[in-house]
Motif scaffolding. Sequence first.
Motif, PDB file in Angstrom:
ATOM      1  N   THR A   1       0.962  -1.178   0.174  1.00  0.00           N
ATOM      2  CA  THR A   1      -0.075   0.052  -0.112  1.00  0.00           C
ATOM      3  C   THR A   1       0.935   1.315   0.055  1.00  0.00           C
ATOM      4  O   THR A   1       0.487   2.230  -0.685  1.00  0.00           O
ATOM      5  N   LEU A   2       1.873   1.054   0.628  1.00  0.00           N
ATOM      6  CA  LEU A   2       3.117   2.258   0.599  1.00  0.00           C
ATOM      7  C   LEU A   2       3.439   2.625  -0.704  1.00  0.00           C
ATOM      8  O   LEU A   2       3.498   3.696  -1.233  1.00  0.00           O
ATOM      9  N   SER A   3       3.917   1.408  -1.536  1.00  0.00           N
ATOM     10  CA  SER A   3       4.435   1.402  -2.822  1.00  0.00           C
ATOM     11  C   SER A   3       3.273   2.249  -3.765  1.00  0.00           C
ATOM     12  O   SER A   3       3.492   3.079  -4.339  1.00  0.00           O
ATOM     13  N   GLN A   4       1.791   1.750  -3.509  1.00  0.00           N
ATOM     14  CA  GLN A   4       0.952   2.396  -4.266  1.00  0.00           C
ATOM     15  C   GLN A   4       0.543   3.844  -4.174  1.00  0.00           C
ATOM     16  O   GLN A   4       0.654   4.777  -5.044  1.00  0.00           O
ATOM     17  N   GLU A   5       0.916   4.352  -3.020  1.00  0.00           N
ATOM     18  CA  GLU A   5       0.658   5.548  -2.632  1.00  0.00           C
ATOM     19  C   GLU A   5       1.972   6.404  -3.204  1.00  0.00           C
ATOM     20  O   GLU A   5       1.787   7.552  -3.863  1.00  0.00           O
ATOM     21  N   ILE A   6       3.164   5.914  -3.006  1.00  0.00           N
ATOM     22  CA  ILE A   6       4.212   6.711  -3.889  1.00  0.00           C
ATOM     23  C   ILE A   6       4.182   6.892  -4.943  1.00  0.00           C
ATOM     24  O   ILE A   6       4.550   7.676  -5.782  1.00  0.00           O
ATOM     25  N   LEU A   7       3.640   5.708  -5.795  1.00  0.00           N
ATOM     26  CA  LEU A   7       3.565   5.582  -6.990  1.00  0.00           C
ATOM     27  C   LEU A   7       2.404   6.661  -7.721  1.00  0.00           C
ATOM     28  O   LEU A   7       2.596   7.388  -8.691  1.00  0.00           O
TER      29      LEU A   7
END
Lengths: 344, 344
Positions: free
Chosen positions: B213-219
């Motif tokens: 979920t952190l990855s998705q937000e950064i993206l």
Amino acid sequence: MTSIENQIHQQWIYSRHPTGIVSDEHYELRNQLLDTSLDRDEVLIAARYISVDPYMRINQSSKPTYNPEPHPLNTVQAAGVVGQVLASNAASLKEGDWVFGMTGWQSHARVHVSALTKIDPTIAPVSTALGVLGMPGRTAWFGLTEAGKPHAGEVVVVSGAAGAVGSLVVQFAKRHGAKVLGIAGGAEKCAWLKDKLGADWTLDYKAYSDDVTLSQEILKLTSGVDVYFDNVGGMVTDAILPIIKRRARIIICGQISQYSGGLDVAEMGPRLLQHMLYQRATIQGILARDYLHRMDEMLAIVSPWVKAGELVFEETIIDGFEQLPSALNSLFTGEHRGKLLVKV
Amino acid sequence: MTSIENQIHQQWIYSRHPTGIVSDEHYELRNQLLDTSLDRDEVLIAARYISVDPYMRINQSSKPTYNPEPHPLNTVQAAGVVGQVLASNAASLKEGDWVFGMTGWQSHARVHVSALTKIDPTIAPVSTALGVLGMPGRTAWFGLTEAGKPHAGEVVVVSGAAGAVGSLVVQFAKRHGAKVLGIAGGAEKCAWLKDKLGADWTLDYKAYSDDVTLSQEILKLTSGVDVYFDNVGGMVTDAILPIIKRRARIIICGQISQYSGGLDVAEMGPRLLQHMLYQRATIQGILARDYLHRMDEMLAIVSPWVKAGELVFEETIIDGFEQLPSALNSLFTGEHRGKLLVKV
């Protein structure tokens, strides 16, 4: 050469996304009558050697890889091919000429001449265009020289050392004056690495149950690692990272231990990036396509070695177009040595 | 300046190897009468600011790190110190001069003049010799410029962005024309990064339960990462690796999430090295000491920025020599911003 009329055009169609090991069920064999019509500058070729490479499994990952999209379903499996010209509408190629092209898993292909590279069969066996003088050779040469930058006296460790790329890295590293440890699966491969390829040390990773004991054994042999050319990832890489030396260079060429599932959902392993800090080391991912435009540099150096018989470029040749999916599968079970090819 | 006679010389002795969080129980406070005798070219200094840095915990690891041996037990905790000369037998230093030295967690030190660097208090507050104009500044500057090589328009992500090094990397990256995402723990730090340091985006990693979920937000914010300056490792790094862009550069400066246990027995995390291959990216470990001989290069650029008040170099100053072990511990609980110092 037989008549080109009434020949059967065989194609392996990639038809189903694999989640684990790839096999026959992910492909469909399609037979049709060969279409022999040619437009201007088009060439009809017959495949003689078809390549089977680990990257094919990467391209079947459902996640973005080096390509934003996976290999499209219901199309011919992409692959490098060495073929012979059956008919030509191009001035630069004539019947019987040997060529390399990315024409995929099919017995024949009708392609524009610009998509083919002519092979000189007097330099080396034509099949080497798929091996030592082709993509695996390019990967080994530029991965080692550009990212690995080995020096005489340094310790170079190669995982997947008996494979198409690894077996060349072992030999290229020896030519740079490095001391080379080849890691492979099984005593037979290890003996070959030592006796035929000149590896200073070998280790059969299958003889170790965990990364810590493998690490200790590598350390005993080498006293530490300057260059690690990684084709496999997983436990072998876990064993190397804690024993890298100052300013070590780690080349990520492949992570084959993860290709049968670990690409879509990452497997777990120990966090080891602190060793990069400790040793001010570098991990660099390398890909053959980035050096395609520099193939002449590599061929100028490596071709004379091949011609002089100074390089071992073993090929494992499987006979029969029908064998292609199972040949791809066998890359991941690890029985072959050197470059795996299917002869048509 | 008070008389140097009859002063108490206080020392924090590193006395016990920690396996998890470091605290008071791993140190002993020793008091003795100050020895004021000096040999030729020796200087007696009084510590004014004593540094507390994450690397101290690395040096307590039982495994080899950048040093072959851990910090020796039953010796003064090594540390950078800004002090004042109390007495001098060296021509180049006189009473009252400000100096930097690696004199450790002690109130006084008797050292050879060659082990001290004179500080010019007119350039910036003397405490900056432990921060923006010292080791953390050097780490941020050379890590970013030599390993990160940011270009205008690129996306630079900084983990531990509110820390001594991270807060400088954010600002240095902005000065290179990059777009900067600062990742830190807590809304307050994030607001500071945006409002005071000029980060384009911020993320509070504590608001995310897993790397995906952190990855998705950064993206969503960045559309991918060109440079990742990593101070923390762990889940944040797991979130970054799958969304790096082509030829991304990852700088391993610290892995603070693992310092309270994960260095001796590696924690587990997802295997993500295939992304290095996909994007032909580079992971490089960097260490401040490698750039010590190039400090003049960095000071020539950064000192004018400091003098002009163009850089934010926040200091969290804890008062009292007795606080040193708990100050070190607080680095890992993450409450401070910028450089953590203890004032003596």
